[in-house]
Design an enzyme around this catalytic site. Structure first.
Site, PDB file in Angstrom:
ATOM      1  N   LYS A  21      -3.683  14.213  12.376  1.00 26.67           N
ATOM      2  CA  LYS A  21      -3.106  12.964  11.858  1.00 26.67           C
ATOM      3  C   LYS A  21      -1.765  13.283  11.223  1.00 26.67           C
ATOM      4  CE  LYS A  21      -3.598   9.655   7.990  1.00 26.67           C
ATOM      5  NZ  LYS A  21      -4.481   9.088   6.919  1.00 26.67           N
ATOM      6  N   ASP A  28       2.460   7.093   4.096  1.00 20.05           N
ATOM      7  CA  ASP A  28       1.443   6.046   4.157  1.00 20.05           C
ATOM      8  C   ASP A  28       1.555   5.135   2.940  1.00 20.05           C
ATOM      9  OD1 ASP A  28      -0.747   4.459   4.532  1.00 20.05           O
ATOM     10  OD2 ASP A  28      -2.246   6.026   4.105  1.00 20.05           O
ATOM     11  N   LYS A  35      -0.635   0.070  -0.951  1.00 17.33           N
ATOM     12  CA  LYS A  35      -1.249   0.881  -2.001  1.00 17.33           C
ATOM     13  C   LYS A  35      -0.604   0.567  -3.352  1.00 17.33           C
ATOM     14  CE  LYS A  35      -2.281   4.958   0.853  1.00 17.33           C
ATOM     15  NZ  LYS A  35      -3.740   4.974   0.661  1.00 17.33           N
ATOM     16  N   ASP A  77       0.606  12.831   3.961  1.00 21.80           N
ATOM     17  CA  ASP A  77      -0.430  12.251   4.812  1.00 21.80           C
ATOM     18  C   ASP A  77      -0.281  12.719   6.271  1.00 21.80           C
ATOM     19  OD1 ASP A  77      -2.751  10.760   4.877  1.00 21.80           O
ATOM     20  OD2 ASP A  77      -1.734   8.875   5.336  1.00 21.80           O
ATOM     21  N   ASP A 102      -4.364  -0.102   5.655  1.00 25.50           N
ATOM     22  CA  ASP A 102      -4.338   1.213   5.015  1.00 25.50           C
ATOM     23  C   ASP A 102      -5.345   2.175   5.654  1.00 25.50           C
ATOM     24  OD1 ASP A 102      -3.509   3.161   3.288  1.00 25.50           O
ATOM     25  OD2 ASP A 102      -4.558   2.351   1.526  1.00 25.50           O
ATOM     26  N   GLU A 155      -5.275   3.516   8.478  1.00 22.11           N
ATOM     27  CA  GLU A 155      -4.401   3.697   9.643  1.00 22.11           C
ATOM     28  C   GLU A 155      -4.622   5.022  10.363  1.00 22.11           C
ATOM     29  OE1 GLU A 155      -3.610   4.648   6.704  1.00 22.11           O
ATOM     30  OE2 GLU A 155      -2.690   6.594   7.084  1.00 22.11           O
ATOM     31  N   ARG A 179      -7.262   6.632  11.256  1.00 18.88           N
ATOM     32  CA  ARG A 179      -8.259   6.577  12.326  1.00 18.88           C
ATOM     33  C   ARG A 179      -7.694   5.905  13.578  1.00 18.88           C
ATOM     34  NH1 ARG A 179     -12.247   3.427   8.349  1.00 18.88           N
ATOM     35  NH2 ARG A 179     -11.068   4.755   6.910  1.00 18.88           N
TER      36      ARG A 179
HETATM   37  N1  BES Z   1      -4.119   8.637   3.679  1.00 21.24           N
HETATM   38  C1  BES Z   1      -5.160   7.888   3.103  1.00 21.24           C
HETATM   39  C2  BES Z   1      -6.276   8.746   2.519  1.00 21.24           C
HETATM   40  C3  BES Z   1      -5.891   9.635   1.354  1.00 21.24           C
HETATM   41  C4  BES Z   1      -6.113   9.236   0.062  1.00 21.24           C
HETATM   42  C5  BES Z   1      -5.369  10.899   1.579  1.00 21.24           C
HETATM   43  C6  BES Z   1      -5.794  10.059  -0.991  1.00 21.24           C
HETATM   44  C7  BES Z   1      -5.049  11.710   0.519  1.00 21.24           C
HETATM   45  C8  BES Z   1      -5.261  11.304  -0.763  1.00 21.24           C
HETATM   46  C9  BES Z   1      -5.778   6.954   4.147  1.00 21.24           C
HETATM   47  O1  BES Z   1      -4.909   6.496   5.125  1.00 21.24           O
HETATM   48  C10 BES Z   1      -6.273   5.757   3.425  1.00 21.24           C
HETATM   49  O2  BES Z   1      -5.483   5.033   2.896  1.00 21.24           O
HETATM   50  N2  BES Z   1      -7.597   5.571   3.409  1.00 21.24           N
HETATM   51  C11 BES Z   1      -8.181   4.472   2.742  1.00 21.24           C
HETATM   52  C12 BES Z   1      -9.222   3.877   3.656  1.00 21.24           C
HETATM   53  C13 BES Z   1      -9.745   2.541   3.190  1.00 21.24           C
HETATM   54  C14 BES Z   1      -8.669   1.486   3.268  1.00 21.24           C
HETATM   55  C15 BES Z   1     -10.922   2.155   4.075  1.00 21.24           C
HETATM   56  C16 BES Z   1      -8.815   5.007   1.462  1.00 21.24           C
HETATM   57  O3  BES Z   1      -9.317   6.141   1.472  1.00 21.24           O
HETATM   58  O4  BES Z   1      -8.770   4.315   0.465  1.00 21.24           O
HETATM   59 ZN    ZN Z   2      -3.290   7.678   5.518  1.00 15.98          ZN
HETATM   60 MN    MN Z   3      -3.891   4.737   4.527  1.00 17.60          MN
END
Ligand code: BES
Ligand code: ZN
Ligand code: MN
Length: 488
Positions: free
Chosen positions: A254, A259, A266, A277, A336, A338, A340
């Site tokens: 990824k 992000d 966020k 990210d 968010d 994204e 996946r």
């Molecule tokens: N890049 C983030 C996950 C992340 C969070 C990486 C903190 C490193 C540190 C990912 O794209 C994301 O935003 N995931 C969301 C998913 C949710 C919206 C289902 C999350 O983990 O909150």
């Molecule tokens: Zn992300």
């Molecule tokens: Mn995200």
């Protein structure tokens, strides 16, 4: 990179001397010589510091013998039970205590291979990402530039070094990529840096926006569409197997260069972290560089899905439905989630193009994996027990540890959508698992493992072989995994 040299055991006349000492050991070799030259000072100092050679213990003694500025004693724990990882940590600890001098002599004891690993630990620990520091005073800079491994079998230790230097170089490539701010490292710039890897003998192909549109990468492009920076898909191939036609092993990363969350934006606090990210893709690039540099006898392919996730007038909206490259449709309920979507198209493309023996993907995929495992283990999800066991063992050997998490139909059901084949979120409970279930829908039944490295890609404090910041978690783990099982 630290300059690394190998010589027979002899007391240095300058710099710092580090003695790697096992639990319960008595002075012998260089340690005994130094002890004698110091007139018993070293023994008294170690006793006063209650130094017993336990793993993680260290003790610095100032000006113990003529010419030597410091002796650093570093504990190895029980030497017989110490693996190469233990020597790396001790070498890293010694190097961290040696920034005031130019030369560090490491008296490691142990085997020649273990001695070389101590040098690797030292090199990994003194890494600095300092290209944007313009006004550091020379006297404030770390001085250490050279490590001398003092070992009776120094020729053998030296012979072991090139493969380890290759690992260090790959780790530094990854750390450099992950540390770069997102205004510098866009998908286009990331792809450019990958193209430079051609110099190592890697084959690098880059797909642009047009090509991905034509192929129908609707999931990846849905994420990319809000950004002024165009996406890229980078394909890196290493052909090292003796049998030219042997099926490749595959790694997919990824690479979200920033992000913001997109329209499902966020919160501001800590959002700067999202420059890393792209660590999954950065790790795949570093791994491919290691395999090439040490001429690994394996065919391997690395695929990097590079996009920026931004909110804008052209961005994807919550509720949009996208058609992935696999043909499966996805209702995007949270922009968010994204990563996946990026992996979905990259993985499908990977298995279709390369018919790999298996795919391992790496991704900073979920905040939920940090809640589950903290920062010590990455989460592993796999549909293949052998693959999972091999990865876990490589994690133990390198200290980049993995903890296997479950996959099950009951979690998969949480992705049911009212209007499309699936939705891209499964709700808060088990958030890392439903993310993995989503990704699994795009591996077409192939042997596969997903490593969620959100908790391990970046460190907020120094550890023995990693200064705080980008860790390059996964490069050493996957190199070990490849070296142990997949080379001719
Ligand atoms: N890049 C983030 C996950 C992340 C969070 C990486 C903190 C490193 C540190 C990912 O794209 C994301 O935003 N995931 C969301 C998913 C949710 C919206 C289902 C999350 O983990 O909150
Ligand atoms: Zn992300
Ligand atoms: Mn995200």
């Amino acid at each position: 990179m630290l300059d690394v040299a190998f010589s027979k055991s002899a007391l240095p006349k300058t710099g710092i001397l580090a003695l790697l000492i096992g639990e319960g050991e008595k002075p012998e070799g260089l340690w005994a010589e130094a002890e004698k030259a110091s007139g018993g000072l070293i023994g008294r100092a170690l006793a006063a510091a209650n130094f017993k050679g336990k793993a993680g213990q260290s003790c610095t003694i100032l000006a113990p013998i003529a010419g030597v500025a410091r002796i650093v004693a570093v504990g190895l724990g029980k030497r017989d039970a110490t693996n190469t990882r233990g020597y790396e940590e001790a070498g890293g600890t010694a190097a961290a205590a040696s920034s005031t001098q130019e030369i560090l002599t490491l008296a490691t004891g142990g085997t020649a291979e273990q001695a070389a690993h101590a040098a690797l630990g030292a090199a990994l620990r003194v890494y600095r990402f300092d290209k944007y520091r313009t006004n550091e005073k020379p006297e404030d800079l770390p001085k250490l530039g050279r490590v001398v491994i003092a070992h009776d079998d120094h020729a053998k230790a030296k012979a072991a070094w090139p493969n380890l230097a290759a690992i260090a170089d790959g780790v530094f490539l990854t750390r450099d990529l992950v540390s770069e701010p997102a205004n510098v490292l866009s998908p286009v710039e990331f792809a450019k840096r990958c193209e430079e890897l051609k110099d190592l003998g890697l084959k690098v192909k880059v797909l642009g926006l047009k090509e991905m549109k034509k192929l129908g990468f609707g999931a990846l492009l849905g994420v990319a569409q809000g950004s002024a920076n165009e996406p890229r898909l980078v394909v890196i191939e290493w052909h090292g197997a003796t049998k030219k036609k042997s099926k490749p092993i595959a790694f997919v990363g990824k690479g979200v260069t920033f992000d913001t969350g997109g329209i499902s934006i966020k919160p501001a606090g800590g959002m700067e972290d999202m420059k890393w990210d792209m660590a999954g893709a950065g790790t795949v690039a570093g791994l491919m560089a290691v395999l090439a540099q040490r001429h690994a006898k394996v065919n391997a392919v690395g695929i990097l899905g590079l996009v920026e996730n931004m909110p804008s007038g052209t961005a994807m909206r919550p509720g949009d439905v996208v058609t992935s490259y696999s043909g499966q449709t996805v209702e995007v309920l949270n922009t968010d989630a994204e990563g996946r979507l990026v992996l979905a198209d990259a993985l499908w493309y990977c298995q279709e193009q390369f018919d790999p023996r298996f795919m391992v993907n790496l991704a900073t995929l979920t905040g939920a994996i940090i809640i589950a495992l903290g920062h010590d283990f990455a989460g592993m999800f796999s549909n293949d027990d052998t693959l999972a066991q091999q990865l876990a063992a490589a994690g133990d050997a390198t200290g980049e540890k993995l903890w296997r998490m479950p996959l099950a139909d009951s979690y998969d059901k949480m992705l049911k959508s009212d209007i499309a084949d699936m939705k891209n979120i499964g709700g808060r409970p088990g958030g890392s698992i439903t993310a993995a279930q989503f990704v699994q829908r795009f591996v077409n039944g192939r042997p596969w493992a997903h490593l969620d490295i959100a908790g391990t890609a970046w460190a907020s404090k120094d550890t023995a072989v990693t200064p705080k910041g980008a860790t390059a978690f996964g490069v050493r783990l996957l190199n070990q995994f490849v070296a142990t099982h997949f080379e001719d």
